[in-house]
Write an enzyme that holds these catalytic residues in place. Structure first.
Site: not given
Ligand code: ADP
Ligand code: ASP
Ligand code: MG
Length: 814
Positions: A471, A681
């Protein structure tokens, strides 16, 4: 004539009793009032008896609690001068009770007969006190001893009623009475010898139904602490709603399967005379309540309610010698009947090879011994196996008269349970198709009730429960976006998003009701729970909430090894972390497989191009039968930012430093600058295109000098960027000379993939790629001349968070 029954929950305190008095005072018809023991008293009486028979002295303390509770209520209800009669009555009965319990303790023996006598005290006391309270309020009341009129056999704990004699007795006593209010205790009766018996736990409802039948009442009212019979137990399902109208059959099925609000035998006596039952809330008499009547409109809802019985044991009798042999089931049921064991659920395989029964868990041991004894010979001859007993189970049932005329209800029920990883041990459907019931694990009851309830009653609202690790930058933005959008999503998409847990690298915070996102930072700072991947997983599993979603916003490699554990629990996994999808092909394939097998989405849109819809678009192409032939892409927002800002005024070192400060690079910039991030990626894109590839299959043409490649820490690495200023200047000037710009490009062509820095000429779509943008060109069989282009911001916490948010919504629409 109306019969009104007030349950223990309605008479648990003086405040509630005053409400009861008000309700009775407002009655205009003649009425018979049946009352239960004060809330909790029957349980205490049972506890006292159990303690006495064990020889302890606890029962004396429990007795004091019982006495205290009654005296307190009397003191609250009556003026000082009027308290004496009740107090004397209470003390007299408590003394009698003490004598009986002393006897039980002394003899070490608690017969069913003594038990019944002990528990009957609850209703004797409550009916007396309430009748006195009604009189104090100016009402004329006759207190009648129902134990003398309701006649039963000698099954003291749950006796069978002799209706004929009982009805006559009631009619004689009530109809000859001139007073408009007759009050009587529920639950208690007597056998032929005049000894006290009871009608079973919850039996006051039954007492009231017996009175209603005997008196041809116009209505039977059951006053309790909820506003009717609910679509599911309101204590377990927050969204449950009272049902307006329900048929006798439906009410009977729901109560048989655990809807405690009405005791199952209650229905029969009123059904015989078609007397309507109205369930009402004593604390909210203005609420409509539930009306139970004979026939319900055939256009009514198909599923009327869901109920469950917990603490069930499943017995399975199996054996090859059972096939075609008559009398096996008879012997099995006989053995259980002899031990007074109630069977709640039965299924038999059509091969007759096995019979499955569900009983109360407390009877499991007794049943095992009884059945194995019964089949001793067959077991010795290997015709039948010893009885298999499975514990800690529950029955869950869907009920509705109209289910029989609708297809697909069981299919919907089972797929709903399956999608939430609720394992079904056995299934039964009544031949009248008024119920479908299944045996599941006790621990899954709450989840099963809630998912079924959502599917059958709240079609429009889907609850998503999020468990978020990480977070910081991205995760923090995600929480901000969720907070901002929660209401909109609920109203427009009918999805209720709840954040149940958050964790950073130090602490974690759980709140099963949903974390208040207004001040989550303070909450996690103050949390006492240390962060741990293991504990996080076990708490998520323990909470066992429907539509659970695990979100990984970290770049932590170890955490990716937990994905499979989540998926195996049918918990969706959303990964911002690229490591799992770019690890060994087998591991990636396994996660995809688990996702399918356990119907748990595994989504990672943000692995490539942050919030850009790259993976989703690619999946749509592949799923619709297209094939990728070539890919050209700028996939590193950070490298793009770096090369776009690297100019005569800003050295390479300065620009990399700036990118770090603005959060465009990974915490370790080497992952970006070495090309590893881009390799991952393009690898993910290729795997999603259906190519079987490993990271090593991708060629990496590094633009870094050797000293930078060899730097062992981030600090050392940054130093080399300063020292190797000339190397980087050369790269820049060479491009400038060629009228080109530097772009870090990932390419796939002719079955080969590579990443590296390239000179991009002015007429190329990559030339004007700004800031931290990403771009992907997909050449496919369908897009062969002009590629499909996706372009936009490919880095930054805000867009990444919105990509994760998109995945969250996608799990809801699965
Ligand atoms: P009383 O003391 O009034 O007889 P009970 O405790 O026997 O009350 O029954 C009421 C309780 O039944 C409610 O408080 C609720 O917790 C429980 N209950 C279980 N299933 C249902 C249901 N489907 N609808 C309403 N109440 C239910
Ligand atoms: N007092 C009894 C019980 O608790 C009967 C009743 O309340 O219906 O089981
Ligand atoms: Mg009850």
């Amino acid at each position: 004539m109306i019969v009104s029954k007030f349950g223990g929950t309605s008479v648990g305190s003086s405040t509630n009793i005053n409400k009861v008095i008000e309700i009775i005072a407002n009655k205009t018809d003649k009425c018979v009032v049946i009352v239960s023991a004060f809330g909790g008293i029957t349980n205490l009486l049972i506890k006292a008896s159990e303690s006495a028979v064990k020889g302890g002295k606890d029962y004396l303390k429990i007795l004091e609690v019982i006495q205290e509770k009654h005296l307190n209520i009397v003191e609250d209800l009556f003026d000082k001068a009027n308290q004496v009669t009740c107090k004397v009555f209470i003390l007299k009965h408590i003394n009698k009770l003490r004598d009986t319990l002393n006897g039980v303790a002394l003899l070490n023996d608690l017969s069913e007969k003594s038990s019944a006598k002990i528990v009957s005290t609850g209703e004797i006391l409550s009916s007396f006190i309430i009748s006195e309270a009604l009189m104090q309020n100016g009402l004329e009341v006759d207190l009648m001893d129902s134990s003398q009129v309701i006649k039963t056999d000698s099954n003291y704990g749950a006796a069978s009623v002799n209706y004929k004699e009982t009805f006559l007795n009631i009619q004689k006593q009530v109809l000859s009475n001139d007073l408009d209010i007759v009050i009587a205790p529920g639950f208690i009766a007597t056998n032929k010898k005049g000894e006290i018996t009871t009608l079973g736990r919850g039996g006051s409802d039954y007492t009231a139904a017996i009175f209603a039948n005997a008196l041809d009442a116009d209505k039977l009212e059951i006053w309790t602490d909820v506003s009717g019979m609910y679509t599911a137990n309101p204590n377990l399902v927050d969204q449950a709603k009272p049902i307006d109208q329900i048929s006798y059959q439906e009410a009977m099925e729901l109560s048989h399967f655990g809807a405690k609000v009405i005791y199952p035998p209650t229905i029969q006596p009123v059904l015989d005379k078609k007397i309507p039952i109205l369930i009402k809330n004593t604390l909210r008499p203005e609420d409509k309540g539930t009306l139970i009547i004979d026939k319900i409109d055939s256009n009514d809802a198909t599923v009327k309610g869901i109920s469950h019985i917990g603490n069930i044991a499943l017995l399975t009798l199996e054996g090859n010698g059972m096939i075609g042999v008559p009398g096996i089931s008879k012997q099995l049921f006989e053995a259980l009947y002899q031990k007074n064991i109630n069977v709640k659920f039965i299924t038999q395989a059509s091969s007759e090879h096995s019979i499955c029964l569900a009983i109360d868990i407390v009877d499991a041991e007794k049943a095992k011994v009884a059945v194995d004894n019964q089949f001793e010979l067959e077991i010795m001859q290997h015709k039948v196996n010893p009885l298999v007993v499975e514990m800690d189970l529950a029955i869950i049932a869907l009920v509705g008269d109209n289910m029989k005329s609708h297809q697909g209800i069981s299919g919907k029920m089972f797929s709903c349970l399956g999608n939430n990883n609720v394992n079904i041990r056995a299934i039964a459907q009544g031949s009248t198709e008024k119920n479908i019931s299944a045996v599941i694990a006790n621990k899954d009851v709450k989840k099963a009730l809630n998912t079924l309830h959502a599917d059958f009653f709240e079609n429009q609202i889907k609850e998503i429960n999020l468990f978020i690790t990480g977070v910081g930058n991205v995760g923090g933005k995600l929480l901000e976006q969720i907070k901002k959008q929660q209401k909109y999503i609920l109203e427009h998409l009918h999805i209720n998003i709840r954040v149940i847990a958050i964790s950073n690298s130090k602490k974690m915070l759980f709140n099963s009701n949903g974390i208040d996102l207004e001040n989550w930072t303070t909450q996690i700072e103050n949390s006492k729970e240390k962060a741990s991947f293991d504990d996080f997983l076990s708490q998520v599993k323990k909470l066992n909430l429907r539509n659970s979603v695990f979100v990984d916003n970290t770049a932590n490699e170890k955490l990716t090894s937990y994905y499979q554990d989540y998926l195996k629990e049918s918990i969706a996994v959303i990964a911002c972390n690229k490591i799992a999808c770019s690890a060994e092909y087998e591991a990636y394939k396994n996660l995809k497989f688990l996702s399918r097998q356990y119907s748990a989405p595994f989504l990672f849109e943000t692995n490539v191009g942050a919030g850009l819809p790259i993976i989703d678009t690619l999946q749509n192409l592949i799923n619709s039968g297209d094939e990728v032939t070539q890919i050209q892409a700028v996939l590193s927002g950070s490298l793009n930012f770096i090369f776009n800002n690297f100019d005569a005024e800003h050295s390479f070192y300065e620009v990399v430093q700036q990118a770090g400060i603005e959060g465009y690079t990974e915490p370790d910039p080497r992952i970006d600058l070495s090309g590893v991030d881009v390799m991952r990626k393009i690898l993910i894109l290729l795997r999603e295109s259906g190519k079987v590839m490993e990271l090593e299959d991708i060629e990496n043409k590094s633009f870094l000098p050797k000293t930078s490649e060899e730097a062992s820490t981030v600090k050392e690495f940054m130093e080399t960027l300063k020292e190797e200023k000339e190397h980087f200047e050369d790269l820049r000037l060479n491009a400038e000379k060629a009228n080109s710009r530097l772009k870090y490009v990932a390419e796939y062509k002719d079955g080969k993939a590579q990443v590296g820095l390239q000179h991009i000429p002015m007429d190329h779509p990559f030339y004007n790629l700004d800031g931290k943008d990403n771009i992907v060109l997909f050449y496919t069989n369908r897009y062969c001349d002009q590629p499909l282009i996706i372009k936009g911001a490919g880095a930054g916490a805000d867009v990444t968070a919105s990509g994760i948010f998109g995945d969250i919504i996608r799990t809801a629409n699965k």
